[in-house]
Design an enzyme around this catalytic site. Structure first.
Site, mmCIF file in Angstrom:
data_model
loop_
_atom_site.group_PDB
_atom_site.id
_atom_site.type_symbol
_atom_site.label_atom_id
_atom_site.label_comp_id
_atom_site.label_asym_id
_atom_site.label_seq_id
_atom_site.Cartn_x
_atom_site.Cartn_y
_atom_site.Cartn_z
ATOM 1 N NE ARG A 34 -2.329 -1.232 3.621
ATOM 2 C CZ ARG A 34 -1.739 -0.491 4.519
ATOM 3 N NH1 ARG A 34 -1.686 0.826 4.376
ATOM 4 N NH2 ARG A 34 -1.205 -1.024 5.603
ATOM 5 C CE1 TYR A 77 1.368 -7.259 -4.084
ATOM 6 C CE2 TYR A 77 0.753 -6.126 -2.072
ATOM 7 C CZ TYR A 77 1.260 -7.235 -2.712
ATOM 8 O OH TYR A 77 1.647 -8.324 -1.982
ATOM 9 C CE LYS A 115 -6.214 -3.124 4.814
ATOM 10 N NZ LYS A 115 -6.470 -3.622 6.173
ATOM 11 C CG HIS A 117 -7.301 -2.350 10.374
ATOM 12 N ND1 HIS A 117 -5.975 -2.036 10.593
ATOM 13 C CD2 HIS A 117 -7.309 -3.342 9.446
ATOM 14 C CE1 HIS A 117 -5.219 -2.805 9.830
ATOM 15 N NE2 HIS A 117 -5.990 -3.606 9.130
ATOM 16 C CB SER A 131 -0.831 -3.443 8.509
ATOM 17 O OG SER A 131 -1.871 -2.582 8.173
ATOM 18 C CB CYS A 182 0.097 -6.795 14.637
ATOM 19 S SG CYS A 182 1.089 -5.348 14.843
ATOM 20 C CG ASP A 228 -7.813 -6.557 7.203
ATOM 21 O OD1 ASP A 228 -6.963 -6.295 8.064
ATOM 22 O OD2 ASP A 228 -7.916 -5.923 6.137
ATOM 23 N NE ARG A 262 -0.253 -8.466 2.217
ATOM 24 C CZ ARG A 262 -0.949 -7.793 3.128
ATOM 25 N NH1 ARG A 262 -2.077 -8.266 3.604
ATOM 26 N NH2 ARG A 262 -0.501 -6.646 3.589
#
Ligand code: OXD
Ligand code: MN
Length: 657
Positions: free
Chosen positions: A123, A271, A280, A300, A322, A324, A347, A441
């Site tokens: 991102r 991406y 997002k 989130h 993000s 974690c 998420d 990913r």
């Protein structure tokens, strides 16, 4: 004046006039010369329809497509239906062009690897903007001389200029795909509809996994509004020097969210969060703004349920910055016997109170877009099961015989095989550089998760008992603590920090503020967002308890002090017991800590539990000073007085330690 709208089975919300459809669509920076009010049939536009019936689309969709076609000049229009046949057709095309690399189909049915241009791997937060007339709708009043990090604002005029310099002809030679999608179960009163127009076939296939794409959307759309999403690679044909068959335009990336218009325009990147606009951009940035207007929350957060050996189930929503370990936690395999964990989402959570005052959550997504490195049969066996079929892998490595590989799988793959790294080069263990990109990913259907909750698509949502915040905090921060109150809990969320990761463009490890784990995803002024969180606390509502966890504390030798993963259930057990009102907590200056022995450590090797809950005074004195400074600098006059008071009281308690 506002308009009363029915927003689901529970609430009626008053939507401010400026956010009603008729008053919106003012910032339409890509309106071209075409008078769109004239567009009624395919004969009114110049471009052939390759697939689907343009004339059967709702008028406002035809007009939206027409505008985009007029501006971006693709060579054809493809109206997606999301069917298995369509998936196969697009996949075959991508494979024949070298965009998709087939894995061993016996072992990995319908799984493919895709490689990106190495300049398009994450991102791009710095080039992501919220566009509103008034700057302070989008971002807080930062202190003079301070660079705000809680969102980027751009005026509609400037964004129009930026887009005018990019959009004309940007899809030349490419197909424009029309993707009708639902965030949340199709037809659920908690769901929202989006239409993404994209010139990337990779985006099409990924959106099919991550959202619900269906022709049913056209029927339920009626006169409802939808979120307009335009995505382009920004690489009109002919393009020279395409790397890894991944067209993009990294130097010119720009991602614009228009909350007032419920619109997203994304240019230049193919991406993840930059291009799968349901994720997002819509489900967090645009949705948080809709949620503010309609009285709910778009966060989130993962959603999971845990059932203890006595059969008592609790639902938890947890916010972590993000990468974690949200996906790992959502799919936790309990190390304690008799516990059952079920996953609702990994998420994003959309949550609103029902008429009984219970907070109900849905996962608006339909898939997992998880970070691959570090995922293996030990850290997340459930994810490994989930991604075994129908998965698009991006920027992972492959073996010569069609296995996937990434850092963390060394023990599970025959390392004597030949490998191809994420850039498509030969690779072998021990050589410099990683086989998989750190932000590589897997994109897999949530329905394939062996522990997906049988209510994960419940249109009513699941009732949330506890909210957890957490981050990677190597120092000073205890394993778990509970907030004193809802207000204190909101302050704890506002003070969230974590070590940086590979999910965005940052380099190196540093502790960064990531308030509510929403720093990169805020759709409106963060001060107003905190006030919204405070406002939803009403006397007739069952407010969930709020906790903070830290699985990542290190000892002096740099080793993790807590085993993590499946053993995190022990902390969740304590949290659930607190939700039941068990008296197993004691006061500390930063919140309620477990009383000694109240966390079940049976069967664990000796742990330094005292160390895990130690609160070094110097650390906390500095922490609260720095946090206050941060919020003062970044949110300034927009910081709600309630939060200021909470911070002040926390500082006083710490000083008196
Ligand atoms: C994600 C992120 O991809 O938070 O989920 O970056
Ligand atoms: Mn995320």
């Amino acid at each position: 004046m506002g308009t009363l709208i029915e927003d689901g089975p529970f609430n009626l919300a008053v939507v401010p006039e400026k956010h009603c459809l008729a008053a919106r669509l003012r910032h339409d920076s890509f309106v071209g010369e075409l008078d769109i009010s004239q567009v009624t049939t395919i004969d009114d536009i110049d471009v052939p329809v390759v697939k689907g019936d343009f004339n059967a689309l709702p008028l406002k969709v035809r007009q939206f497509v027409a505008k985009t076609v007029n501006k971006c000049t693709p060579r054809g229009i493809w109206i997606c239906d999301g069917s298995p046949l369509e998936v196969q057709e697009i996949r075959e095309k991508m494979e024949s062009r070298g965009q998709f690399h087939r894995l061993n189909q016996q072992k990995w049915p319908n799984c493919y690897v895709c490689r990106t241009d190495p300049l398009d791997v994450a991102r791009v937060e710095g080039k992501t903007y919220v566009v509103t007339d008034n700057r302070y709708e989008s971002v807080p009043h930062v202190k003079e001389g301070v660079k705000g990090i809680l969102g980027n604002w751009m005026s509609p005029e400037q964004m129009k200029q930026e887009m005018t310099g990019r959009l004309p002809g940007c899809m030349k030679g490419r197909t424009l795909y029309v993707i009708p999608f639902s965030m949340g179960p199709v037809g659920s009163p908690l769901s929202k509809i989006g239409i993404e127009l994209t010139d990337s076939n990779y985006v099409v296939l990924s959106m099919f996994v991550m959202t619900r794409v269906s022709p049913k959307i056209w029927n339920i759309l009626g006169d409802k509004d939808f979120v307009r999403c335009v995505h382009t690679l920004g690489a009109p044909r002919p393009v020279e020097n395409i790397i890894s068959h991944w067209p993009c335009n990294p130097e010119r990336i720009i991602i614009a969210q228009y909350p007032e218009d419920r619109m997203i325009i994304s240019f230049g990147s193919g991406y993840g969060g930059n291009s799968l606009l349901g994720k997002k951009c819509f489900a967090l940035r645009i949705a948080s703004s809709i949620a503010r207007d309609e009285g709910w929350l778009a966060e989130h957060m993962l959603i999971m349920s845990v059932t203890n050996p006595a059969g008592e189930e609790k639902f938890i929503a947890a916010a972590f910055p993000s990468a974690c370990g949200k996906t790992n936690m959502a799919m936790l395999e309990s190390s304690l016997p008799g516990w059952k964990v079920k996953c609702v989402g990994d998420d994003i959570a959309w949550m609103r109170f029902d008429k009984h005052g219970r907070l109900r959550a849905i996962n608006p997504e339909a898939g997992f877009f998880g970070v691959a490195p570090g995922t293996n049969r030990k850290t997340n066996p459930i994810a490994m099961e989930t991604l075994k079929s129908n998965t698009i892998f991006t920027n992972v490595a492959m073996t010569e015989d069609g296995d996937v590989f990434w850092e963390g799988l060394e023990k599970y793959v025959d390392m004597s095989k030949k490998f191809i790294d994420w850039k498509g080069r030969d690779w072998k263990i021990g050589q410099e550089g990683k086989a998989a990109h750190p932000n590589s990913r897997f994109c897999s259907p949530a329905s394939q998760c062996p522990i997906i909750h049988n209510r994960w698509e419940d249109p009513e949502g699941v009732p949330i008992d506890a909210i957890i915040f957490g981050g990677r905090r190597p120092e000073g921060v205890p394993l778990v603590y509970e907030s004193f109150s809802w207000e204190h809990g909101v302050m704890v969320g506002a003070a969230l920090k974590s070590e940086t990761t590979a999910a965005a463009e940052f380099k190196g490890k540093q502790i960064m503020h990531d308030p509510m784990a929403m720093r990169p995803f805020m759709g409106y002024n963060f001060g107003d967002y905190l006030q919204h969180w405070l406002n939803i606390n009403k006397p007739d509502r069952h407010m969930p308890k709020i906790f903070h966890v830290n699985w990542f504390r290190l000892d002096e030798q740099g080793n993790f002090m807590w085993p993590g993963f499946g053993d995190n259930i022990r902390v969740i057990d304590w949290i659930c017991r607190r939700c039941n009102g068990e008296e197993i907590a004691q006061l500390s200056p930063i919140g309620l800590l477990p009383t000694p022995g109240s966390i079940n450590t049976d069967g664990l090797d000796k742990l330094d539990m005292e160390g895990l809950f130690d609160l070094p005074k110097d650390y906390w004195v500095e922490d609260i000073r720095e946090t206050r400074q941060f919020l003062d600098d970044q949110v300034g006059e927009d910081l709600p007085t309630t939060i200021q008071k909470e911070l002040q009281q926390q500082q006083e308690r710490i000083s008196a330690m």
